[in-house]
Scaffold this motif. Structure first.
Motif, PDB file in Angstrom:
ATOM      1  N   ARG A 199       3.802  10.054  -9.937  1.00 54.30           N
ATOM      2  CA  ARG A 199       3.149  10.288 -11.234  1.00 54.30           C
ATOM      3  C   ARG A 199       2.509  11.673 -11.279  1.00 54.30           C
ATOM      4  O   ARG A 199       2.629  12.398 -12.257  1.00 54.30           O
ATOM      5  CB  ARG A 199       2.099   9.215 -11.496  1.00 54.30           C
ATOM      6  CG  ARG A 199       2.681   7.895 -11.877  1.00 54.30           C
ATOM      7  CD  ARG A 199       1.602   6.903 -12.183  1.00 54.30           C
ATOM      8  NE  ARG A 199       2.176   5.586 -12.437  1.00 54.30           N
ATOM      9  CZ  ARG A 199       1.509   4.466 -12.356  1.00 54.30           C
ATOM     10  NH1 ARG A 199       0.236   4.462 -12.025  1.00 54.30           N
ATOM     11  NH2 ARG A 199       2.116   3.321 -12.609  1.00 54.30           N
ATOM     12  N   PRO A 214       0.812  -1.200   0.000  1.00 52.46           N
ATOM     13  CA  PRO A 214       0.000   0.000   0.000  1.00 52.46           C
ATOM     14  C   PRO A 214       0.862   1.273   0.000  1.00 52.46           C
ATOM     15  O   PRO A 214       0.516   2.239  -0.651  1.00 52.46           O
ATOM     16  CB  PRO A 214      -0.822  -0.068   1.279  1.00 52.46           C
ATOM     17  CG  PRO A 214      -0.635  -1.439   1.848  1.00 52.46           C
ATOM     18  CD  PRO A 214       0.479  -2.071   1.125  1.00 52.46           C
ATOM     19  N   ALA A 218       4.000   5.734  -5.685  1.00 52.91           N
ATOM     20  CA  ALA A 218       3.935   5.695  -7.143  1.00 52.91           C
ATOM     21  C   ALA A 218       2.925   6.700  -7.665  1.00 52.91           C
ATOM     22  O   ALA A 218       3.185   7.416  -8.643  1.00 52.91           O
ATOM     23  CB  ALA A 218       3.589   4.282  -7.607  1.00 52.91           C
ATOM     24  N   GLY A 219       1.766   6.783  -7.025  1.00 56.32           N
ATOM     25  CA  GLY A 219       0.738   7.744  -7.446  1.00 56.32           C
ATOM     26  C   GLY A 219       1.216   9.177  -7.262  1.00 56.32           C
ATOM     27  O   GLY A 219       0.995  10.040  -8.109  1.00 56.32           O
ATOM     28  N   ALA A 261       3.860   1.656  -1.264  1.00 55.60           N
ATOM     29  CA  ALA A 261       4.480   1.803  -2.588  1.00 55.60           C
ATOM     30  C   ALA A 261       3.485   2.359  -3.589  1.00 55.60           C
ATOM     31  O   ALA A 261       3.842   3.147  -4.470  1.00 55.60           O
ATOM     32  CB  ALA A 261       5.018   0.458  -3.057  1.00 55.60           C
ATOM     33  N   THR A 262       2.211   1.988  -3.471  1.00 49.31           N
ATOM     34  CA  THR A 262       1.178   2.486  -4.368  1.00 49.31           C
ATOM     35  C   THR A 262       0.974   3.981  -4.167  1.00 49.31           C
ATOM     36  O   THR A 262       0.819   4.732  -5.136  1.00 49.31           O
ATOM     37  CB  THR A 262      -0.146   1.734  -4.110  1.00 49.31           C
ATOM     38  OG1 THR A 262       0.097   0.335  -4.178  1.00 49.31           O
ATOM     39  CG2 THR A 262      -1.178   2.109  -5.135  1.00 49.31           C
ATOM     40  N   CYS A 263       1.015   4.421  -2.940  1.00 51.03           N
ATOM     41  CA  CYS A 263       0.867   5.862  -2.653  1.00 51.03           C
ATOM     42  C   CYS A 263       2.039   6.656  -3.211  1.00 51.03           C
ATOM     43  O   CYS A 263       1.862   7.736  -3.792  1.00 51.03           O
ATOM     44  CB  CYS A 263       0.758   6.087  -1.149  1.00 51.03           C
ATOM     45  SG  CYS A 263      -0.781   5.503  -0.449  1.00 51.03           S
TER      46      CYS A 263
END
Length: 112
Positions: free
Chosen positions: A11, A1, A7-8, A3-5
């Protein structure tokens, strides 16, 4: 979770950064539109007079260096060409004194 934050967020940061760069580029272009789009390009030099002066001085220095180097190479090649010709002629002339007596000596030795 986590890493997803990240990455977002990266971006989103990339999109914002890219938009800012495009906006700055367009703003700078609009500021100098007249000079940049002139067909002769004469006013382009007025946009960066300090850089233009440096480029002119560098071009003059390179041209002077090129002229000196070209003259040096021409002199070296000319001297080498004519120098070898003169040296060859001197050697041939000097060797002609040695070859004539040797020819006669060979003829005398052959007759004996």
């Amino acid at each position: 979770p986590a890493a997803t934050c990240i990455a977002g967020a990266t971006r989103l940061l990339g999109v914002v950064w890219g938009g800012a760069v495009v906006w700055l580029w367009l703003d700078t272009f609009e500021e100098n539109r007249e000079a940049l789009l002139e067909p002769s390009g004469g006013r382009w030099l007025l946009v960066l007079p300090e850089t233009s002066q440096k480029a002119r001085l560098q071009a003059l220095q390179v041209w002077a260096k090129l002229k000196v180097n070209a003259a040096g190479v021409a002199i070296e090649q000319g001297t080498t060409f004519f120098g070898t010709r003169v040296v060859e002629q001197v050697i041939e002339y000097g060797s002609s004194f040695w070859s004539k007596p040797l020819e006669k000596g060979v003829e005398v030795a052959a007759e004996a």
